[in-house]
Design a protein around this motif. Structure first.
Motif, PDB file in Angstrom:
ATOM      1  N   LEU A 199       0.827  -1.208   0.000  1.00  0.00           N
ATOM      2  CA  LEU A 199       0.000   0.000   0.000  1.00  0.00           C
ATOM      3  C   LEU A 199       0.866   1.264   0.000  1.00  0.00           C
ATOM      4  O   LEU A 199       0.545   2.238  -0.682  1.00  0.00           O
ATOM      5  CB  LEU A 199      -0.950  -0.004   1.196  1.00  0.00           C
ATOM      6  CG  LEU A 199      -2.045  -1.083   1.159  1.00  0.00           C
ATOM      7  CD1 LEU A 199      -2.836  -1.077   2.448  1.00  0.00           C
ATOM      8  CD2 LEU A 199      -2.962  -0.900  -0.044  1.00  0.00           C
ATOM      9  N   ASN A 200       1.965   1.237   0.739  1.00  0.00           N
ATOM     10  CA  ASN A 200       2.848   2.404   0.799  1.00  0.00           C
ATOM     11  C   ASN A 200       3.604   2.640  -0.511  1.00  0.00           C
ATOM     12  O   ASN A 200       3.892   3.787  -0.850  1.00  0.00           O
ATOM     13  CB  ASN A 200       3.843   2.266   1.951  1.00  0.00           C
ATOM     14  CG  ASN A 200       3.188   2.434   3.296  1.00  0.00           C
ATOM     15  OD1 ASN A 200       2.110   3.003   3.414  1.00  0.00           O
ATOM     16  ND2 ASN A 200       3.819   1.907   4.330  1.00  0.00           N
ATOM     17  N   HIS A 201       3.912   1.578  -1.232  1.00  0.00           N
ATOM     18  CA  HIS A 201       4.671   1.712  -2.475  1.00  0.00           C
ATOM     19  C   HIS A 201       3.789   1.941  -3.697  1.00  0.00           C
ATOM     20  O   HIS A 201       4.296   2.248  -4.773  1.00  0.00           O
ATOM     21  CB  HIS A 201       5.541   0.473  -2.703  1.00  0.00           C
ATOM     22  CG  HIS A 201       6.692   0.389  -1.763  1.00  0.00           C
ATOM     23  ND1 HIS A 201       6.757  -0.541  -0.768  1.00  0.00           N
ATOM     24  CD2 HIS A 201       7.807   1.146  -1.649  1.00  0.00           C
ATOM     25  CE1 HIS A 201       7.868  -0.369  -0.070  1.00  0.00           C
ATOM     26  NE2 HIS A 201       8.519   0.646  -0.583  1.00  0.00           N
ATOM     27  N   HIS A 202       2.495   1.796  -3.529  1.00  0.00           N
ATOM     28  CA  HIS A 202       1.569   1.953  -4.659  1.00  0.00           C
ATOM     29  C   HIS A 202       0.425   2.880  -4.249  1.00  0.00           C
ATOM     30  O   HIS A 202      -0.739   2.488  -4.240  1.00  0.00           O
ATOM     31  CB  HIS A 202       1.049   0.579  -5.109  1.00  0.00           C
ATOM     32  CG  HIS A 202       2.134  -0.359  -5.482  1.00  0.00           C
ATOM     33  ND1 HIS A 202       2.862  -0.233  -6.638  1.00  0.00           N
ATOM     34  CD2 HIS A 202       2.659  -1.424  -4.838  1.00  0.00           C
ATOM     35  CE1 HIS A 202       3.774  -1.185  -6.701  1.00  0.00           C
ATOM     36  NE2 HIS A 202       3.673  -1.925  -5.607  1.00  0.00           N
ATOM     37  N   GLU A 203       0.798   4.108  -3.945  1.00  0.00           N
ATOM     38  CA  GLU A 203      -0.175   5.058  -3.399  1.00  0.00           C
ATOM     39  C   GLU A 203      -1.178   5.587  -4.422  1.00  0.00           C
ATOM     40  O   GLU A 203      -2.133   6.257  -4.060  1.00  0.00           O
ATOM     41  CB  GLU A 203       0.533   6.228  -2.700  1.00  0.00           C
ATOM     42  CG  GLU A 203       1.386   7.090  -3.593  1.00  0.00           C
ATOM     43  CD  GLU A 203       2.843   6.654  -3.667  1.00  0.00           C
ATOM     44  OE1 GLU A 203       3.546   7.214  -4.508  1.00  0.00           O
ATOM     45  OE2 GLU A 203       3.266   5.781  -2.908  1.00  0.00           O
ATOM     46  N   HIS A 204      -0.998   5.262  -5.690  1.00  0.00           N
ATOM     47  CA  HIS A 204      -1.937   5.735  -6.712  1.00  0.00           C
ATOM     48  C   HIS A 204      -3.040   4.722  -7.001  1.00  0.00           C
ATOM     49  O   HIS A 204      -3.811   4.900  -7.950  1.00  0.00           O
ATOM     50  CB  HIS A 204      -1.190   6.090  -8.004  1.00  0.00           C
ATOM     51  CG  HIS A 204      -0.184   7.183  -7.812  1.00  0.00           C
ATOM     52  ND1 HIS A 204      -0.540   8.472  -7.467  1.00  0.00           N
ATOM     53  CD2 HIS A 204       1.161   7.168  -7.861  1.00  0.00           C
ATOM     54  CE1 HIS A 204       0.547   9.201  -7.333  1.00  0.00           C
ATOM     55  NE2 HIS A 204       1.601   8.429  -7.572  1.00  0.00           N
ATOM     56  N   ALA A 205      -3.106   3.704  -6.198  1.00  0.00           N
ATOM     57  CA  ALA A 205      -4.153   2.690  -6.374  1.00  0.00           C
ATOM     58  C   ALA A 205      -5.521   3.293  -6.036  1.00  0.00           C
ATOM     59  O   ALA A 205      -5.625   4.256  -5.273  1.00  0.00           O
ATOM     60  CB  ALA A 205      -3.870   1.491  -5.480  1.00  0.00           C
ATOM     61  N   GLU A 206      -6.542   2.695  -6.619  1.00  0.00           N
ATOM     62  CA  GLU A 206      -7.891   3.211  -6.429  1.00  0.00           C
ATOM     63  C   GLU A 206      -8.721   2.285  -5.548  1.00  0.00           C
ATOM     64  O   GLU A 206      -8.242   1.253  -5.088  1.00  0.00           O
ATOM     65  CB  GLU A 206      -8.529   3.449  -7.798  1.00  0.00           C
ATOM     66  CG  GLU A 206      -7.774   4.542  -8.557  1.00  0.00           C
ATOM     67  CD  GLU A 206      -8.368   4.853  -9.915  1.00  0.00           C
ATOM     68  OE1 GLU A 206      -9.280   4.136 -10.368  1.00  0.00           O
ATOM     69  OE2 GLU A 206      -7.908   5.833 -10.520  1.00  0.00           O
ATOM     70  N   ASP A 207      -9.970   2.672  -5.359  1.00  0.00           N
ATOM     71  CA  ASP A 207     -10.845   2.076  -4.360  1.00  0.00           C
ATOM     72  C   ASP A 207     -10.929   0.554  -4.359  1.00  0.00           C
ATOM     73  O   ASP A 207     -10.750  -0.070  -3.318  1.00  0.00           O
ATOM     74  CB  ASP A 207     -12.266   2.640  -4.492  1.00  0.00           C
ATOM     75  CG  ASP A 207     -12.334   4.103  -4.096  1.00  0.00           C
ATOM     76  OD1 ASP A 207     -11.406   4.577  -3.424  1.00  0.00           O
ATOM     77  OD2 ASP A 207     -13.316   4.760  -4.470  1.00  0.00           O
ATOM     78  N   THR A 208     -11.192  -0.055  -5.487  1.00  0.00           N
ATOM     79  CA  THR A 208     -11.452  -1.495  -5.497  1.00  0.00           C
ATOM     80  C   THR A 208     -10.266  -2.297  -4.980  1.00  0.00           C
ATOM     81  O   THR A 208     -10.420  -3.160  -4.121  1.00  0.00           O
ATOM     82  CB  THR A 208     -11.825  -1.971  -6.917  1.00  0.00           C
ATOM     83  OG1 THR A 208     -12.939  -1.201  -7.376  1.00  0.00           O
ATOM     84  CG2 THR A 208     -12.199  -3.434  -6.916  1.00  0.00           C
ATOM     85  N   SER A 209      -9.076  -2.019  -5.494  1.00  0.00           N
ATOM     86  CA  SER A 209      -7.902  -2.778  -5.043  1.00  0.00           C
ATOM     87  C   SER A 209      -7.586  -2.462  -3.583  1.00  0.00           C
ATOM     88  O   SER A 209      -7.193  -3.353  -2.824  1.00  0.00           O
ATOM     89  CB  SER A 209      -6.694  -2.513  -5.937  1.00  0.00           C
ATOM     90  OG  SER A 209      -6.346  -1.153  -5.930  1.00  0.00           O
ATOM     91  N   LEU A 210      -7.777  -1.216  -3.182  1.00  0.00           N
ATOM     92  CA  LEU A 210      -7.542  -0.845  -1.776  1.00  0.00           C
ATOM     93  C   LEU A 210      -8.524  -1.568  -0.853  1.00  0.00           C
ATOM     94  O   LEU A 210      -8.137  -2.023   0.225  1.00  0.00           O
ATOM     95  CB  LEU A 210      -7.659   0.668  -1.592  1.00  0.00           C
ATOM     96  CG  LEU A 210      -6.581   1.511  -2.268  1.00  0.00           C
ATOM     97  CD1 LEU A 210      -6.883   2.999  -2.094  1.00  0.00           C
ATOM     98  CD2 LEU A 210      -5.202   1.173  -1.744  1.00  0.00           C
ATOM     99  N   GLU A 211      -9.770  -1.675  -1.283  1.00  0.00           N
ATOM    100  CA  GLU A 211     -10.779  -2.359  -0.463  1.00  0.00           C
ATOM    101  C   GLU A 211     -10.425  -3.832  -0.273  1.00  0.00           C
ATOM    102  O   GLU A 211     -10.549  -4.373   0.835  1.00  0.00           O
ATOM    103  CB  GLU A 211     -12.167  -2.244  -1.116  1.00  0.00           C
ATOM    104  CG  GLU A 211     -12.782  -0.873  -0.995  1.00  0.00           C
ATOM    105  CD  GLU A 211     -14.052  -0.724  -1.822  1.00  0.00           C
ATOM    106  OE1 GLU A 211     -14.599  -1.762  -2.282  1.00  0.00           O
ATOM    107  OE2 GLU A 211     -14.485   0.420  -2.027  1.00  0.00           O
ATOM    108  N   ILE A 212      -9.980  -4.474  -1.335  1.00  0.00           N
ATOM    109  CA  ILE A 212      -9.618  -5.892  -1.237  1.00  0.00           C
ATOM    110  C   ILE A 212      -8.395  -6.058  -0.333  1.00  0.00           C
ATOM    111  O   ILE A 212      -8.350  -6.953   0.514  1.00  0.00           O
ATOM    112  CB  ILE A 212      -9.384  -6.501  -2.639  1.00  0.00           C
ATOM    113  CG1 ILE A 212     -10.710  -6.501  -3.419  1.00  0.00           C
ATOM    114  CG2 ILE A 212      -8.818  -7.914  -2.534  1.00  0.00           C
ATOM    115  CD1 ILE A 212     -10.581  -6.887  -4.881  1.00  0.00           C
TER     116      ILE A 212
END
Length: 143
Positions: free
Chosen positions: A111-124
């Motif tokens: 999560l710290n290395h891929h801070e441009h991720a969006e809602d769906t992947s973050l939720e999972i």
């Protein structure tokens, strides 16, 4: 889907695969029926989370995580050596708690290395982390 989303979902796949492999490996050493049931339930949930991540990756026509056989062999070997002389319920619970802690740490890094991720992947990813934390709490009663 952004590259960061795919990387987070691959991280989820990796962590869930490792957890399922660990449970599969350690289950044969579990003598406590209650702990065995708990681990079976965990394996089922890991499988569900893994499939969610895989579905999203495939929807995006991206390449899923490929299992690293060396990592798998190291995991299995580590579990066998760690439980060679102690297969007590308490020790097995401790080994599984350590694995869940590593999973949480690994997902935090993703999560710290891929801070441009969006809602769906973050939720999972957060679903996996929450599940890992609940597993730790459930396993503490076996210590």
């Amino acid at each position: 889907m952004k590259k960061d989303d795919v990387e987070i979902l691959r991280g989820v796949q990796k962590n869930t695969e490792m957890a399922m492999k660990a449970i599969n490996t350690i289950s044969e050493k579990v003598l406590d029926d209650s702990l065995a049931v708990q681990l079976s339930k965990q394996a089922l949930k890991y499988s569900e989370i893994h499939n969610k991540a895989l579905d999203k990756i495939l929807e995006a026509k991206s390449e899923p995580y490929r299992t690293n056989n060396v990592s798998q062999m190291m995991l299995v070997g580590g579990i066998h050596s760690n439980t060679m002389f102690d297969t007590s319920t308490s020790h097995i619970a401790e080994v599984m708690i350590q694995g869940s802690n590593r999973g949480i740490t690994d997902m935090c890094k993703h999560l710290n290395h891929h801070e441009h991720a969006e809602d769906t992947s973050l939720e999972i990813a957060k679903e996996l982390m929450d599940f890992e934390e609940k597993n730790i709490e459930r396993l503490k009663k076996y210590l």
